[in-house]
Design a protein around this motif. Structure first.
Motif: not given
Length: 430
Positions: A65-74, A181-188, A212-214, A411-416
């Protein structure tokens, strides 16, 4: 927002469980599962000051999960120079992986135990402007208290295994209270979306966007280490068994012994999912008469080694680049399988077992693209490896990597963009 009786009971117990957190912490320390230098973080305290400005908090459970979001954080950091990032995880492995890979302006902390007083201390200190939860690890007290403080919460890359779904189905009202309690859930994918609907997540709070892993970056590697390893094996053919679970090491070893009847120079690189199991795996395989060594004891295999156990963290990028074919662990036993896109992008064909629920769509597409093969047994595994070593895979692998990664960046751009919607806009420089 209302809450179920089960949720209320959980919170009542959590509020009075500080003593239990200390007990669990002591036990985990004795078992080597916690960093003694950072135990305060598990109690919600930190020696690091909160950075000024907007703070985006990401919580992830596992290394994957950590690896999947590093590009998103960057990407978020490149888009907004005023943002800082807090990443919380719960395992030593994830902390070790992040040591060398954290994006700029990012702080890592161990997540506090899900005990309300500890959660309150954590949130008092960090005061995140938005909380982003990855995939499927839900800590009720942490989610409840963040929501109560009006911290917007998003769940991204959401995925729910059949096992987790069955567990939550026993407490559907609890699950609904938590998920909404989540404002939004973005599903795979639609399969997870259906499970979340059945657990009570409102349709208006959910959107299927893909994985995001793609769009994740290629796994890193040490170039000098690659060259050293290639020189040490002097052209020996090899294959890889990656992220294996208990029971799969013996299956890979049996397949390898069969393969060596035809390919006596063949080397198997075996990477246990949990590196601390390396010595136990070595003991069991040596009992089968196999000659081997461990990465933790030798940087390269000994000349007579039949198997090389890579009992280290963060080196899959190296092994995938070396191996023309990789068996993906967690798939011969019922663990759901691990990410098959990582080896494909690095030029390694994939073999997998029948248990691939975590990446079912990706494995199915790889089979259709003729770069993945299903193996049900050690005999199947030996045949599949032998066939893959004989074939020319490079063109098919390049095509598959492009096909499966297509859209990942979108997908990464949309989630960002969705995350940025919950933050104040960047103020123009005066």
């Amino acid at each position: 927002m209302g809450q179920s009786a089960g949720f209320s009971l959980y919170l009542a117990v959590s509020a009075r469980s500080r003593w239990l957190a200390h007990l669990v912490l002591r036990r985990r320390l004795r078992r080597g599962k916690e960093d003694i230098q950072r135990i305060e973080e598990r109690l919600g305290r930190s020696r690091i000051c909160r950075p000024e400005g907007q703070l985006v908090w990401f919580h992830s459970a596992s290394v994957g999960e950590v690896m999947s979001i590093l590009e998103l954080v960057r990407r978020l950091g490149d888009t907004r120079s005023d943002l800082s990032f807090l990443m919380t995880t719960g395992t030593l492995a994830s902390a070790q992986i992040l040591q060398s890979r954290m994006p700029p302006r990012t702080i890592h902390q161990f997540v506090p135990y899900d005990v309300l007083p500890l959660v309150e201390t954590f949130l008092d200190h960090w005061c995140p402007d938005v909380g982003i939860w990855t995939e499927s690890e839900f800590w009720p007290a942490l989610i409840y208290e963040s929501h109560r403080r009006e911290i917007p919460l998003l769940c991204i890359n959401a995925r729910m295994s059949a096992r987790s779904f069955r567990r939550w189905c026993r407490l559907p009202a609890f699950a609904g209270s938590l998920l909404n309690r989540f404002e939004k859930t973005l599903v795979q994918g639609e399969e997870t979306a259906d499970k979340l609907r059945r657990l009570g997540l409102r349709e208006s709070k959910m959107e299927v966007v893909g994985s995001l892993k793609r769009g994740a970056e290629d796994l890193p590697y040490d170039k000098a280490g690659l060259e050293e390893f290639q020189q040490s094996i002097a052209g020996r053919p090899l294959w890889l068994a990656a992220s294996t679970h208990e029971g799969e090491e013996e299956a890979a070893a049996q397949a390898h012994l069969e393969l060596m009847r035809r390919r006596d120079e063949l080397l198997l690189i075996l990477v246990p999912r949990h590196p601390e199991r390396g010595h136990a795996v070595a003991t069991r395989l040596r009992a089968l008469g196999i000659q081997l060594s461990l990465r933790s004891q030798r940087t390269t295999p000994a000349p007579g080694d039949q198997i090389y156990i890579a009992d280290t963290l963060g080196e899959l990028g190296l092994w995938y680049r070396l191996a023309p074919v990789s068996f993906i662990g967690g798939s011969l036993v019922d663990a759901g399988g691990h990410n098959p896109l990582e080896p494909i992008r690095l030029g390694s064909a994939v073999i997998h077992g029948p248990f691939v629920a975590n990446f079912e769509r990706e494995f199915r597409e790889l089979v259709e693209l003729d770069v993945a093969v299903l193996a049900q047994s050690p005999d199947d595994l030996a045949v599949a490896v032998d066939d893959a070593l004989q074939g020319e895979n490079s063109a098919r692998l390049s095509h598959a990597a492009a096909a499966l990664s297509d859209g990942g960046g979108k997908v990464t751009a949309y989630v960002a963009g969705e995350i940025l919607n919950y933050l104040p806009p960047l103020r123009p420089a005066s």
